[in-house]
Scaffold this active site. Structure first.
Site, PDB file in Angstrom:
ATOM      1  N   TYR A  20      -3.455  11.915   1.020  1.00 57.65           N
ATOM      2  CA  TYR A  20      -2.811  11.167  -0.056  1.00 57.65           C
ATOM      3  C   TYR A  20      -1.789  12.065  -0.758  1.00 57.65           C
ATOM      4  O   TYR A  20      -0.616  11.690  -0.925  1.00 57.65           O
ATOM      5  CB  TYR A  20      -3.866  10.676  -1.047  1.00 57.65           C
ATOM      6  N   GLU A  60       0.832  -1.210   0.000  1.00 57.79           N
ATOM      7  CA  GLU A  60       0.000   0.000   0.000  1.00 57.79           C
ATOM      8  C   GLU A  60       0.860   1.250   0.000  1.00 57.79           C
ATOM      9  O   GLU A  60       1.877   1.327   0.701  1.00 57.79           O
ATOM     10  CB  GLU A  60      -0.901  -0.010   1.233  1.00 57.79           C
ATOM     11  N   THR A  67       2.748   2.216  -2.230  1.00 54.11           N
ATOM     12  CA  THR A  67       4.024   1.958  -2.905  1.00 54.11           C
ATOM     13  C   THR A  67       3.946   2.244  -4.398  1.00 54.11           C
ATOM     14  O   THR A  67       4.973   2.475  -5.031  1.00 54.11           O
ATOM     15  CB  THR A  67       4.455   0.493  -2.714  1.00 54.11           C
ATOM     16  N   GLY A  73     -16.981   4.656  -2.832  1.00 54.33           N
ATOM     17  CA  GLY A  73     -16.200   5.293  -1.787  1.00 54.33           C
ATOM     18  C   GLY A  73     -15.534   4.328  -0.837  1.00 54.33           C
ATOM     19  O   GLY A  73     -14.963   4.746   0.175  1.00 54.33           O
ATOM     20  N   GLU A 120      -7.439   9.585 -15.643  1.00 56.42           N
ATOM     21  CA  GLU A 120      -7.688   9.928 -14.235  1.00 56.42           C
ATOM     22  C   GLU A 120      -6.721  11.001 -13.750  1.00 56.42           C
ATOM     23  O   GLU A 120      -7.100  11.898 -12.999  1.00 56.42           O
ATOM     24  CB  GLU A 120      -7.595   8.688 -13.353  1.00 56.42           C
ATOM     25  N   ASP A 153      -4.306   0.312  -9.981  1.00 55.25           N
ATOM     26  CA  ASP A 153      -5.739   0.022 -10.094  1.00 55.25           C
ATOM     27  C   ASP A 153      -6.119  -0.371 -11.516  1.00 55.25           C
ATOM     28  O   ASP A 153      -6.779  -1.389 -11.749  1.00 55.25           O
ATOM     29  CB  ASP A 153      -6.559   1.238  -9.654  1.00 55.25           C
ATOM     30  N   LEU A 175     -12.304   0.397  -3.380  1.00 53.56           N
ATOM     31  CA  LEU A 175     -12.153  -0.835  -4.160  1.00 53.56           C
ATOM     32  C   LEU A 175     -12.052  -0.530  -5.649  1.00 53.56           C
ATOM     33  O   LEU A 175     -12.261  -1.386  -6.487  1.00 53.56           O
ATOM     34  CB  LEU A 175     -13.322  -1.780  -3.874  1.00 53.56           C
ATOM     35  N   SER A 176     -11.750   0.717  -5.947  1.00 52.44           N
ATOM     36  CA  SER A 176     -11.410   1.155  -7.305  1.00 52.44           C
ATOM     37  C   SER A 176     -12.572   1.120  -8.283  1.00 52.44           C
ATOM     38  O   SER A 176     -12.458   0.616  -9.397  1.00 52.44           O
ATOM     39  CB  SER A 176     -10.240   0.338  -7.865  1.00 52.44           C
TER      40      SER A 176
END
Length: 397
Positions: free
Chosen positions: A233, A45, A47, A133, A171, A183, A136-137
Site C-alpha cells: 500500500y 479502489e 483512488t 482483517g 488514524e 472509510d 471492511l474498515s
C-alpha cells in the site's frame, strides 16, 4: 458537559449489557449505546489517496459501543472481539499503547483533547461483527463510533465532517496508517439502500440510490493473511507520487485524480518508467469507471454496473498489481456462476475480500461452487457474508 437522558438499547447492544457489567461492574451512571457500520467499496479502489473518486456503501454489520461515565480519573477499554483490555489514566491518553486496537479510540480522544475538550473517566465496551482483517474498515468503524459518542455525550457540536476529519487524522497521525478519507466518510455519511459518490479531494459527495431489486451483494473473504498489504500500500502511494512528479514537468496537478483519460493519454510518455505509467493509468481509468458506475445506478442498469466491477478488478490486477492469486481465483470463478453480474476485489488487496453482485436465488449455488473451486486451487477456506446496505454512525434508541 451536557448531561443526556438514559437511552433505550437495541437487542444487538443489550446482548452485551451483561458483559459490560461483568467487565466494569455496576454504578449509578446511565449507559449509552452507539453503532457505526463497516463499509464495502463498490468501485473506485486506490483512488482515494490520489484525490480521486470512490463509490462505497455502508453495511448492516459494524461496531457497537456501550459507554458510561465512571466518576474516576481513569478510562477503561474492553472489547468482546479482542483479549486485550486496558485502564488508562486521563493524563496518559496522549500515549500510544504498542500496536493494540485501543490506539484507534485513543487517537480519536486525542483529537478532542487537542481542541481543549477535557475528558472525564469513562468505561467503554466495543463489540463488532465486522470480520477482522477482511478489509471492511473495522478501524474506521471504531474511530467513528468513538467520535460520535464523545461528540454526543460532551455536547461539543462537531459536524459529521468534523468527526470524519478527526477520525482520519487519528488514524494517520496517532495510529500511523496512511489511509485516505473514504472509510471514515462512508461510515459517517452512509444511508440505507444508497451508495455514496465521493470526490476525495474536494469532499463533494452525492448519495446515489442503489436498487438491488432481485439481487444481493455478497462479500467473500479470502482468509489469506495480508502480510504484504501494508508495505505494498505504501509502495503504491509513493509510485503515484512519482508518476505525478513526472507529469508535472509540463502539467500543474495537485493529484492524479484531476486527470481524465484523454489528458493522460496525451501526456503519459512523460512518465519514463512503464510500471509507474501503469499505476497512473489505473487511477485515471478507475476514476472514469466510478463516474460510469454512478450513471449505471441512476439508470438501474445493474448489468452495466457489473461489467464495470469486472473491469475494475482487471485494472487492479494488471495495472496496479495489488490483487494476488486468491482474489483472482474468486473473481475468475464468479464468472462461471449463473446469476453473477460482477465481482471485484475491495480494499487494499493482497488478501481481504471480493464484493459480488448476484441474483438472490443463486446465492447458495454461488457459495457451494466457488467454495469448492477456491479450496481446490488455494488450499484456503473462504467465508461468505451476504450483506445489506445500511445507515451511517448513530446512537441506538
Amino acid at each position: 458537559m451536557t448531561q443526556k437522558k438514559r437511552i433505550r438499547t437495541t437487542e444487538f447492544s443489550s446482548d452485551n449489557k451483561g458483559e459490560f457489567v461483568v467487565r466494569f461492574g455496576l454504578n449509578n451512571s446511565p449507559l449509552f449505546s452507539y453503532f457505526a457500520p463497516g463499509r464495502v467499496n463498490l468501485i473506485g479502489e486506490h483512488t482515494d489517496y490520489n484525490g480521486g473518486l470512490v463509490l462505497p456503501c455502508a453495511l448492516d454489520m459494524g461496531t457497537t459501543l456501550l459507554i458510561r461515565f465512571n466518576q474516576s480519573h481513569r478510562v477503561r477499554f474492553a472489547s468482546t472481539n479482542f483479549h486485550f483490555s486496558a485502564t488508562i489514566d486521563r493524563t496518559d491518553l496522549t500515549k500510544k499503547q504498542g500496536h493494540e486496537w485501543i490506539n484507534y479510540p485513543i487517537g480519536v480522544m486525542n483529537q478532542f483533547l487537542d481542541k481543549l475538550i477535557p475528558l472525564a473517566g469513562m468505561d467503554l465496551l466495543y463489540s463488532g461483527n465486522i470480520p477482522y482483517g477482511a478489509g471492511l474498515s473495522s478501524s474506521a468503524s471504531i474511530e467513528m463510533v468513538t467520535a460520535f459518542a464523545l461528540n454526543d455525550l460532551y455536547g461539543t457540536g462537531w459536524t459529521m465532517i468534523d468527526m470524519i476529519k478527526a477520525s482520519k487524522k487519528a488514524e494517520n497521525e496517532f495510529v500511523g496508517v496512511n489511509c485516505g478519507i473514504m472509510d471514515q466518510f462512508i461510515v459517517g455519511m452512509g444511508q440505507h439502500n444508497h451508495a455514496l459518490f465521493l470526490n476525495c479531494d474536494s469532499l463533494d459527495f452525492e448519495l446515489v440510490p442503489f436498487d438491488l431489486k432481485s439481487h444481493l451483494l455478497i462479500i467473500t473473504n479470502t482468509n489469506k493473511k495480508r502480510g504484504l498489504a501494508d508495505s505494498k500500500y505504501n509502495e503504491r502511494v509513493e509510485e503515484c507520487k512519482k508518476s505525478l512528479q513526472y507529469l508535472n514537468t509540463i502539467l500543474s496537478l495537485n493529484n492524479l485524480g484531476e486527470l481524465n483519460l484523454e489528458t493522460f493519454s496525451k501526456y503519459e510518455t512523460l512518465i519514463p518508467d512503464a510500471t509507474l505509467r501503469k499505476r497512473a493509468r489505473h487511477v485515471v481509468s478507475e476514476n472514469r469507471r466510478v463516474v460510469e458506475a454512478k450513471k449505471a445506478l441512476k439508470m438501474n442498469d445493474l448489468d452495466y454496473f457489473g461489467k464495470l466491477m469486472y473491469a475494475s478488478h482487471d485494472s487492479l490486477r494488471f495495472d496496479y498489481e495489488v490483487t494476488g492469486n486468491e482474489l483472482d481465483v474468486l473473481v475468475d470463478e464468479s464468472k462461471c456462476i449463473e446469476g453473477v453480474l460482477g465481482s471485484r476485489m475491495t480494499g487494499a488487496g493482497f488478501g481481504g475480500c471480493t464484493v459480488t453482485l448476484i441474483m438472490k436465488d443463486k446465492i447458495k449455488h454461488f457459495i457451494s461452487e466457488v467454495s469448492k473451486a477456491y479450496i481446490r486451487k488455494t488450499g484456503l477456506i473462504p467465508e461468505f457474508y451476504p450483506v445489506q446496505i445500511g445507515n451511517g454512525v448513530r446512537s441506538i434508541d
